[in-house]
Design an enzyme around this catalytic site. Structure first.
Site, PDB file in Angstrom:
ATOM      1  N   ARG A 119     -30.464  26.886 -18.130  1.00 38.46           N
ATOM      2  CA  ARG A 119     -30.749  26.760 -19.441  1.00 38.46           C
ATOM      3  C   ARG A 119     -29.517  26.474 -20.609  1.00 38.46           C
ATOM      4  NH1 ARG A 119     -32.798  31.710 -17.442  1.00 38.46           N
ATOM      5  NH2 ARG A 119     -34.995  31.703 -17.062  1.00 38.46           N
ATOM      6  N   LYS A 141     -29.193  14.228 -28.778  1.00 39.16           N
ATOM      7  CA  LYS A 141     -30.399  13.689 -28.064  1.00 39.16           C
ATOM      8  C   LYS A 141     -30.243  13.563 -26.827  1.00 39.16           C
ATOM      9  CE  LYS A 141     -33.416  12.288 -31.895  1.00 39.16           C
ATOM     10  NZ  LYS A 141     -34.318  11.295 -32.472  1.00 39.16           N
ATOM     11  N   GLU A 183     -25.908  -2.022 -33.416  1.00 42.31           N
ATOM     12  CA  GLU A 183     -25.852  -0.667 -33.908  1.00 42.31           C
ATOM     13  C   GLU A 183     -24.927  -0.536 -34.875  1.00 42.31           C
ATOM     14  OE1 GLU A 183     -28.353   1.204 -33.101  1.00 42.31           O
ATOM     15  OE2 GLU A 183     -28.914   1.102 -31.144  1.00 42.31           O
ATOM     16  N   LYS A 225     -22.974   8.396 -38.178  1.00 38.83           N
ATOM     17  CA  LYS A 225     -24.050   9.313 -37.437  1.00 38.83           C
ATOM     18  C   LYS A 225     -23.948  10.848 -37.668  1.00 38.83           C
ATOM     19  CE  LYS A 225     -26.833   9.269 -33.477  1.00 38.83           C
ATOM     20  NZ  LYS A 225     -27.124   8.984 -32.253  1.00 38.83           N
ATOM     21  N   GLU A 236     -36.178  16.944 -38.124  1.00 36.23           N
ATOM     22  CA  GLU A 236     -37.363  17.553 -38.634  1.00 36.23           C
ATOM     23  C   GLU A 236     -37.222  17.491 -40.196  1.00 36.23           C
ATOM     24  OE1 GLU A 236     -37.041  21.622 -35.896  1.00 36.23           O
ATOM     25  OE2 GLU A 236     -35.558  21.353 -37.499  1.00 36.23           O
ATOM     26  N   ARG A 240     -33.116  11.958 -40.648  1.00 37.88           N
ATOM     27  CA  ARG A 240     -32.719  11.158 -39.179  1.00 37.88           C
ATOM     28  C   ARG A 240     -33.419   9.647 -39.048  1.00 37.88           C
ATOM     29  NH1 ARG A 240     -30.224  14.516 -33.931  1.00 37.88           N
ATOM     30  NH2 ARG A 240     -29.630  12.664 -32.816  1.00 37.88           N
ATOM     31  N   ASN A 244     -33.584   4.937 -37.405  1.00 36.70           N
ATOM     32  CA  ASN A 244     -34.592   4.022 -36.674  1.00 36.70           C
ATOM     33  C   ASN A 244     -34.744   2.587 -37.261  1.00 36.70           C
ATOM     34  OD1 ASN A 244     -35.123   5.671 -34.543  1.00 36.70           O
ATOM     35  ND2 ASN A 244     -36.862   6.372 -35.659  1.00 36.70           N
ATOM     36  N   HIS A 247     -35.595  -0.263 -35.011  1.00 35.03           N
ATOM     37  CA  HIS A 247     -35.922   0.214 -33.839  1.00 35.03           C
ATOM     38  C   HIS A 247     -37.587   0.560 -33.594  1.00 35.03           C
ATOM     39  CE1 HIS A 247     -31.785   1.327 -33.625  1.00 35.03           C
ATOM     40  NE2 HIS A 247     -31.879   1.690 -32.216  1.00 35.03           N
ATOM     41  N   HIS A 251     -38.011  -1.081 -30.082  1.00 33.70           N
ATOM     42  CA  HIS A 251     -38.319  -0.324 -28.936  1.00 33.70           C
ATOM     43  C   HIS A 251     -39.751  -1.149 -28.190  1.00 33.70           C
ATOM     44  CE1 HIS A 251     -36.466   3.839 -30.133  1.00 33.70           C
ATOM     45  NE2 HIS A 251     -35.847   2.860 -29.354  1.00 33.70           N
ATOM     46  N   HIS A 264     -30.688  -3.328 -25.080  1.00 28.06           N
ATOM     47  CA  HIS A 264     -31.314  -2.377 -26.306  1.00 28.06           C
ATOM     48  C   HIS A 264     -30.886  -2.759 -27.787  1.00 28.06           C
ATOM     49  CE1 HIS A 264     -32.494   1.386 -28.758  1.00 28.06           C
ATOM     50  NE2 HIS A 264     -31.159   1.164 -29.197  1.00 28.06           N
TER      51      HIS A 264
HETATM   52  N1  LIG Z   1     -29.386   9.619 -26.866  1.00 28.28           N
HETATM   53  C1  LIG Z   1     -29.267   8.787 -27.969  1.00 28.28           C
HETATM   54  O1  LIG Z   1     -29.165   9.249 -29.238  1.00 28.28           O
HETATM   55  C2  LIG Z   1     -29.349   7.410 -27.846  1.00 28.28           C
HETATM   56  C3  LIG Z   1     -29.155   6.693 -29.021  1.00 28.28           C
HETATM   57  C4  LIG Z   1     -29.361   5.032 -28.458  1.00 28.28           C
HETATM   58  C5  LIG Z   1     -29.598   4.610 -27.036  1.00 28.28           C
HETATM   59  N2  LIG Z   1     -29.646   5.627 -26.316  1.00 28.28           N
HETATM   60  C6  LIG Z   1     -29.910   5.296 -24.699  1.00 28.28           C
HETATM   61  O2  LIG Z   1     -28.725   4.377 -24.220  1.00 28.28           O
HETATM   62  C7  LIG Z   1     -29.209   3.615 -23.247  1.00 28.28           C
HETATM   63  C8  LIG Z   1     -28.333   2.399 -23.427  1.00 28.28           C
HETATM   64  O3  LIG Z   1     -27.045   2.748 -23.216  1.00 28.28           O
HETATM   65  P1  LIG Z   1     -26.066   1.421 -22.900  1.00 28.28           P
HETATM   66  O4  LIG Z   1     -26.439   0.220 -23.668  1.00 28.28           O
HETATM   67  O5  LIG Z   1     -24.608   2.114 -23.027  1.00 28.28           O
HETATM   68  O6  LIG Z   1     -26.379   0.975 -21.487  1.00 28.28           O
HETATM   69  P2  LIG Z   1     -25.945   1.623 -19.860  1.00 28.28           P
HETATM   70  O7  LIG Z   1     -25.400   2.998 -19.914  1.00 28.28           O
HETATM   71  O8  LIG Z   1     -27.006   1.126 -18.890  1.00 28.28           O
HETATM   72  O9  LIG Z   1     -24.732   0.652 -19.986  1.00 28.28           O
HETATM   73  C9  LIG Z   1     -24.948  -0.730 -19.760  1.00 28.28           C
HETATM   74  C10 LIG Z   1     -23.915  -1.393 -18.589  1.00 28.28           C
HETATM   75  O10 LIG Z   1     -22.526  -1.303 -19.082  1.00 28.28           O
HETATM   76  C11 LIG Z   1     -21.895  -0.794 -17.802  1.00 28.28           C
HETATM   77  N3  LIG Z   1     -20.896  -0.074 -18.265  1.00 28.28           N
HETATM   78  C12 LIG Z   1     -20.456   1.097 -18.832  1.00 28.28           C
HETATM   79  N4  LIG Z   1     -19.326   1.253 -19.364  1.00 28.28           N
HETATM   80  C13 LIG Z   1     -18.540   0.217 -19.141  1.00 28.28           C
HETATM   81  C14 LIG Z   1     -17.519  -0.413 -19.308  1.00 28.28           C
HETATM   82  N5  LIG Z   1     -16.141   0.388 -20.066  1.00 28.28           N
HETATM   83  N6  LIG Z   1     -16.958  -1.742 -19.116  1.00 28.28           N
HETATM   84  C15 LIG Z   1     -17.903  -2.710 -18.434  1.00 28.28           C
HETATM   85  N7  LIG Z   1     -19.203  -2.016 -18.360  1.00 28.28           N
HETATM   86  C16 LIG Z   1     -19.461  -0.823 -18.606  1.00 28.28           C
HETATM   87  C17 LIG Z   1     -22.813   0.219 -17.170  1.00 28.28           C
HETATM   88  O11 LIG Z   1     -22.341   0.171 -15.842  1.00 28.28           O
HETATM   89  C18 LIG Z   1     -24.197  -0.489 -17.106  1.00 28.28           C
HETATM   90  O12 LIG Z   1     -24.279  -1.476 -15.950  1.00 28.28           O
HETATM   91  C19 LIG Z   1     -30.589   3.662 -23.314  1.00 28.28           C
HETATM   92  O13 LIG Z   1     -31.278   4.477 -22.369  1.00 28.28           O
HETATM   93  C20 LIG Z   1     -31.151   4.273 -24.650  1.00 28.28           C
HETATM   94  O14 LIG Z   1     -32.249   4.968 -24.559  1.00 28.28           O
HETATM   95  C21 LIG Z   1     -29.560   7.036 -26.383  1.00 28.28           C
HETATM   96 ZN   LIG Z   2     -30.559   2.186 -30.717  1.00 29.87          ZN
END
Ligand SMILES: NC(=O)c1ccc[n+]([C@@H]2O[C@H](COP(=O)([O-])OP(=O)(O)OC[C@H]3O[C@@H](n4cnc5c(N)ncnc54)[C@H](O)[C@@H]3O)[C@@H](O)[C@H]2O)c1
Ligand SMILES: [Zn+2]
Length: 359
Positions: A119, A141, A183, A225, A236, A240, A244, A247, A251, A264
């Site tokens: 938990r 998130k 972003e 952010k 809520e 926030r 988007n 997005h 998405h 993304h």
């Molecule tokens: N929680 C949230 O608020 C939130 C917000 C935006 C996006 N997301 C999520 O984030 C994800 C996308 O994240 P991302 O774009 O970081 O993708 P990712 O985590 O898939 O990373 C992209 C690639 O970069 C590589 N990588 C990581 N660090 C590196 C570095 N320092 N040098 C070289 N390569 C590196 C990884 O191995 C991977 O192949 C999605 O699943 C999305 O839904 C979440």
């Molecule tokens: Zn985003």
């Protein structure tokens, strides 16, 4: 240093070049536990695993690595189960905490597992992509995907610390860097015309290895952010939702082209261009501002036109909704720095805009 003020869930974001080496000291000072369960992916483990484990061991902390395969497919129940079982095996002293060292995929998966294991156990975000540093590591998130859609299973669970080492970005490839930049442009557009202007001035020279230039930009985005999350921690109050911007269609495009077809950030860049078109057609935004946004996106090598896709695939989420009456909600723009939520954008207008953005 930036603080995310959320009463007893408050935490700090530390962004700088070389800060990864202080991971162990900071975890020990925050008294998170004695045993660090480090979640990462193959690239990050190979390249930065040593710095992480030596920093933790210098601070007297035990550590182990859990390496999830790269890519969105790791945000799954299967991976989640493997991770939780490995975590339970490692958790001998009952003083375990989680370190999420990677991009947004690792952050979302590890954060979600930290939220549900016993938990909730403490976790630290060590974002290693630009996208994760400016966005996904902040705000609590966490989620995994279902075949029915992205992020459908998740939890709000704030980390204890976010450690953004900008020097790690030097190894990002051009596409991953641009994806994070999308972003960054979004933050300028929705909330900070000065940041937008700074990005315009630096666009020609900004690269993943430019740590000195990137630190203030990452700090500015993190501050924006954090400020939005403080006003609406759990989505809520409606505050926030401005995050988007770009997005809604972004998405949909990601899903329509199959995850991985567009990154993304690429999908969000096209989504932002479409949101500007919608804002223009509804008479909210002037042509000059829309042009500046489009030029800034393209200067980072981001797409503003999309590969052909059936509109039905993009509109699928609306059409599936039984209450859908032909209009939907979008975050639009009245000027750079002033987003506006518009509740009743006709789908016919969205269709026109999407058609005009296809190559
Ligand atoms: N929680 C949230 O608020 C939130 C917000 C935006 C996006 N997301 C999520 O984030 C994800 C996308 O994240 P991302 O774009 O970081 O993708 P990712 O985590 O898939 O990373 C992209 C690639 O970069 C590589 N990588 C990581 N660090 C590196 C570095 N320092 N040098 C070289 N390569 C590196 C990884 O191995 C991977 O192949 C999605 O699943 C999305 O839904 C979440
Ligand atoms: Zn985003």
């Amino acid at each position: 240093m930036i603080t995310v003020h959320l009463k007893e869930r408050s935490y700090q974001i530390i962004a700088g070049s070389g800060v990864l080496a202080s991971l162990g000291r900071r975890c020990a000072a925050a008294d998170l536990g004695s045993d660090a369960f480090c979640v990462t992916d193959p690239f990050v483990k190979a390249r930065y695993g040593k710095i992480i484990s030596s920093s933790l061991s210098r601070a007297g902390l035990a550590s182990t690595f859990f390496v999830a395969p790269s890519g969105e497919k790791s945000k799954s129940f299967d991976e989640c189960r493997c991770l939780l079982e490995a975590l339970a095996r490692f958790d001998k002293n009952k003083r375990v905490f989680v370190v999420a060292a990677g991009g947004g995929v690792v952050g979302d998966l590890a954060g979600f597992c930290a939220a549900v294991y016993k938990r909730g156990v403490a976790y630290v975000q060590v974002p290693t992509t630009l996208l994760a540093q400016v966005d996904s590591s902040i705000g609590g998130k966490t989620a995994i995907d279902l075949k029915h859609g992205k992020n459908l299973v998740g939890a709000f669970f704030q980390p204890k610390l976010v450690l953004s080492d900008v020097s790690l970005l030097a190894s990002l490839n051009r596409r991953q860097f641009a994806s994070g930049m999308a972003e960054t442009v979004k933050y300028g557009v929705i909330s900070d015309p000065r940041l937008f202007g700074l990005l315009e001035r630096k666009a020609g020279t900004l690269q993943s290895g430019a740590s000195r230039e990137l630190v203030p930009i990452i700090a500015a985005c993190s501050r924006i952010k954090a400020g939005i999350v403080e006003k609406d921690e759990r989505d809520e109050t409606g505050k926030r939702i401005i995050l988007n911007f770009g997005h809604t269609l972004g998405h949909a495009l990601e899903a329509a082209h199959g995850y991985g077809g567009y990154t993304h950030g690429e999908a969000v860049a096209i989504g932002m261009a479409c949101a500007c078109d919608l804002s223009r057609r509804l008479g909210l935004l002037d042509a000059e501002s829309a042009g500046r946004i489009e030029r800034l996106l393209t200067s980072f090598g981001l797409p503003v036109k999309m590969r052909p896709v059936a509109f039905r695939a993009i509109a699928e989420p609306y059409l599936r909704d039984k209450k859908f009456k032909g209009k939907s909600r979008f975050v639009l723009l009245s000027k750079i720095g002033s987003p506006r939520v518009v509740e009743d954008v006709p789908l016919s207008l969205v269709r026109e805009v999407v058609a005009s953005r296809m190559v």
